[in-house]
Design a protein around this motif. Structure first.
Motif, mmCIF file in Angstrom:
data_model
loop_
_atom_site.group_PDB
_atom_site.id
_atom_site.type_symbol
_atom_site.label_atom_id
_atom_site.label_comp_id
_atom_site.label_asym_id
_atom_site.label_seq_id
_atom_site.Cartn_x
_atom_site.Cartn_y
_atom_site.Cartn_z
ATOM 1 N N VAL A 145 14.186 15.218 8.376
ATOM 2 C CA VAL A 145 15.557 15.564 7.999
ATOM 3 C C VAL A 145 16.407 14.297 7.926
ATOM 4 O O VAL A 145 17.189 14.099 6.981
ATOM 5 C CB VAL A 145 16.167 16.572 8.992
ATOM 6 C CG1 VAL A 145 17.638 16.837 8.664
ATOM 7 C CG2 VAL A 145 15.381 17.879 8.967
ATOM 8 N N HIS A 146 16.241 13.428 8.887
ATOM 9 C CA HIS A 146 17.002 12.172 8.896
ATOM 10 C C HIS A 146 16.558 11.255 7.753
ATOM 11 O O HIS A 146 17.389 10.534 7.182
ATOM 12 C CB HIS A 146 16.868 11.489 10.256
ATOM 13 C CG HIS A 146 17.624 12.189 11.338
ATOM 14 N ND1 HIS A 146 18.892 11.819 11.723
ATOM 15 C CD2 HIS A 146 17.309 13.277 12.086
ATOM 16 C CE1 HIS A 146 19.328 12.625 12.675
ATOM 17 N NE2 HIS A 146 18.385 13.525 12.921
ATOM 18 N N ASP A 147 15.275 11.282 7.437
ATOM 19 C CA ASP A 147 14.793 10.500 6.293
ATOM 20 C C ASP A 147 15.459 10.975 5.005
ATOM 21 O O ASP A 147 15.963 10.160 4.214
ATOM 22 C CB ASP A 147 13.275 10.640 6.158
ATOM 23 C CG ASP A 147 12.511 9.851 7.196
ATOM 24 O OD1 ASP A 147 13.097 8.924 7.791
ATOM 25 O OD2 ASP A 147 11.319 10.151 7.407
ATOM 26 N N LEU A 148 15.470 12.284 4.793
ATOM 27 C CA LEU A 148 16.076 12.817 3.570
ATOM 28 C C LEU A 148 17.570 12.517 3.519
ATOM 29 O O LEU A 148 18.115 12.230 2.449
ATOM 30 C CB LEU A 148 15.830 14.324 3.478
ATOM 31 C CG LEU A 148 14.447 14.711 2.938
ATOM 32 C CD1 LEU A 148 14.195 16.202 3.126
ATOM 33 C CD2 LEU A 148 14.308 14.345 1.472
ATOM 34 N N ALA A 149 18.225 12.570 4.661
ATOM 35 C CA ALA A 149 19.650 12.236 4.698
ATOM 36 C C ALA A 149 19.867 10.784 4.275
ATOM 37 O O ALA A 149 20.808 10.474 3.523
ATOM 38 C CB ALA A 149 20.208 12.475 6.099
ATOM 39 N N ALA A 150 18.987 9.900 4.737
ATOM 40 C CA ALA A 150 19.109 8.481 4.384
ATOM 41 C C ALA A 150 18.835 8.257 2.902
ATOM 42 O O ALA A 150 19.581 7.540 2.214
ATOM 43 C CB ALA A 150 18.151 7.650 5.229
ATOM 44 N N TRP A 151 17.776 8.869 2.376
ATOM 45 C CA TRP A 151 17.404 8.659 0.975
ATOM 46 C C TRP A 151 18.433 9.278 0.030
ATOM 47 O O TRP A 151 18.818 8.660 -0.963
ATOM 48 C CB TRP A 151 16.024 9.251 0.711
ATOM 49 C CG TRP A 151 14.945 8.686 1.586
ATOM 50 C CD1 TRP A 151 14.942 7.447 2.173
ATOM 51 C CD2 TRP A 151 13.743 9.336 1.995
ATOM 52 N NE1 TRP A 151 13.800 7.279 2.927
ATOM 53 C CE2 TRP A 151 13.047 8.419 2.844
ATOM 54 C CE3 TRP A 151 13.177 10.574 1.737
ATOM 55 C CZ2 TRP A 151 11.811 8.750 3.410
ATOM 56 C CZ3 TRP A 151 11.941 10.890 2.320
ATOM 57 C CH2 TRP A 151 11.275 9.980 3.133
ATOM 58 N N ALA A 152 18.905 10.486 0.351
ATOM 59 C CA ALA A 152 19.928 11.123 -0.477
ATOM 60 C C ALA A 152 21.225 10.328 -0.424
ATOM 61 O O ALA A 152 21.941 10.203 -1.418
ATOM 62 C CB ALA A 152 20.161 12.557 -0.009
#
Length: 255
Positions: A241-248
Motif C-alpha cells: 500500500v505504501h509502495d503504491l502511494a509512493a508511485w502514484a
C-alpha cells in the motif's frame, strides 16, 4: 483472506479429485487474496489451477473472473470446469507455466506486454457483471466511462510469460471503461518497476488511447489516484500500500 486447503468440505475435494483423475497434490499460490483458496492441483490426469470461495466478496470476485475468461480470447487462463457444492464455488483453470515479466526500462518483456495490451485495448466488455470505473478505483470522471474491457490490475504478479505469449491472470476487477483507464492504472506499476514518470508516459504513448485522452483528464486521474493511495497508506501498515502511494504520488507530482 486466504484459507488453508483443509477448509474445503470433503464433498468438494472429492469432486476435484474426480476431475483430475484421483489423489492429487496441492501447492498454494504465493500471492493474491481474492479467492479463499488458490492452488495448483496436480493429479494423475491433469494439472490445474484451482480457485474456490464460499461466500461474500470472494465468491463475487470469482464470478467476475468466470465472466471475464468467457469474454476474452487467449489472454486469461482457459476455464476447464467449475461447480458449486456445499456452499463453495470452485473453478479449475488452465495452469500457466512461466515467470512473471520484467517491466523495467529496456526489458524485452515490455514488447510482450505491448502486444498483449494492443489486443486487449480492442476487446469490448460484452455482457457480464463488470465494475464501473468509479466502482473499481473509487473516483470518477466522465471520460473514464467507455465500452471496453479493462483488466485494471496489470501488476507484474498478474502477468505470466509463457512460451507462446504473455498471459494475464486474476480478472476479479474486470471493468467496463474507456481503454485509456487501463493504461493510466499501469503507470504506477511501471514506476514501481524502475521507470521515471516521463519514461512511463513515453512508453504508453505508443497506444492510440493514450494520445486520444486529454491532458486535463490525465492530470485529474493522477491527482485523484495519488490522493486515494495516500489516504490508504495512512491507515495501513502493508508495504504494498505504501509502495503504491509512493508511485502514484510520483506520477501526480510529475503531472
Amino acid at each position: 483472506m486466504r484459507s488453508d486447503w483443509t477448509a474445503l468440505p470433503e464433498a468438494v475435494t472429492a469432486e476435484i479429485a474426480e476431475r483430475v483423475g484421483g489423489a492429487f497434490e496441492v501447492a498454494p499460490a504465493a500471492s493474491g487474496d481474492h479467492a479463499e483458496i488458490a492452488s495448483t492441483v496436480t493429479g494423475p490426469d491433469a494439472r490445474v489451477f484451482v480457485k474456490a470461495a464460499s461466500a461474500g466478496p470472494g465468491a463475487q470476485s470469482l464470478r467476475y473472473e468466470l465472466s471475464a475468461t468467457r469474454a476474452v480470447d487467449r489472454h486469461p487462463p482457459a476455464v476447464l470446469w467449475h461447480f458449486e457444492r456445499d456452499g463453495w464455488l470452485v473453478v479449475g483453470t488452465e495452469h500457466l507455466d512461466g515467470p512473471h515479466p520484467d517491466l523495467s526500462p529496456g526489458s524485452p518483456d515490455l514488447e510482450l506486454l505491448a502486444v498483449t495490451l494492443k489486443e486487449l485495448q480492442e476487446t469490448p466488455a460484452q455482457g457480464g457483471p463488470w465494475f464501473t470505473p468509479e466502482g473499481r478505483v473509487g473516483f470518477g470522471h466522465p471520460a473514464m466511462d467507455g465500452r471496453m474491457l479493462v483488466h485494471s490490475d496489470l501488476n507484474p504478479t498478474n502477468l505470466i510469460v509463457t512460451q507462446a505469449a504473455l498471459r494475464i491472470v486474476d480478472w476479479a476487477w474486470a471493468t467496463k471503461a474507456a481503454s485509456w483507464v487501463e493504461l493510466a492504472l499501469l503507470v504506477q506499476w511501471l514506476i514501481g518497476s524502475g521507470h521515471t514518470p516521463e519514461q512511463a508516459e513515453r512508453w504508453l504513448a505508443q497506444f492510440p488511447a493514450w494520445d486520444a485522452v486529454g491532458r486535463e483528464v490525465l492530470d485529474d486521474f493522477a491527482a485523484k489516484n495519488a490522493a486515494k493511495w495516500l489516504a490508504k497508506s495512512r491507515q495501513s501498515t502493508e508495504a504494498w500500500v505504501h509502495d503504491l502511494a509512493a508511485w502514484a504520488g510520483e506520477w501526480a507530482a510529475h503531472r
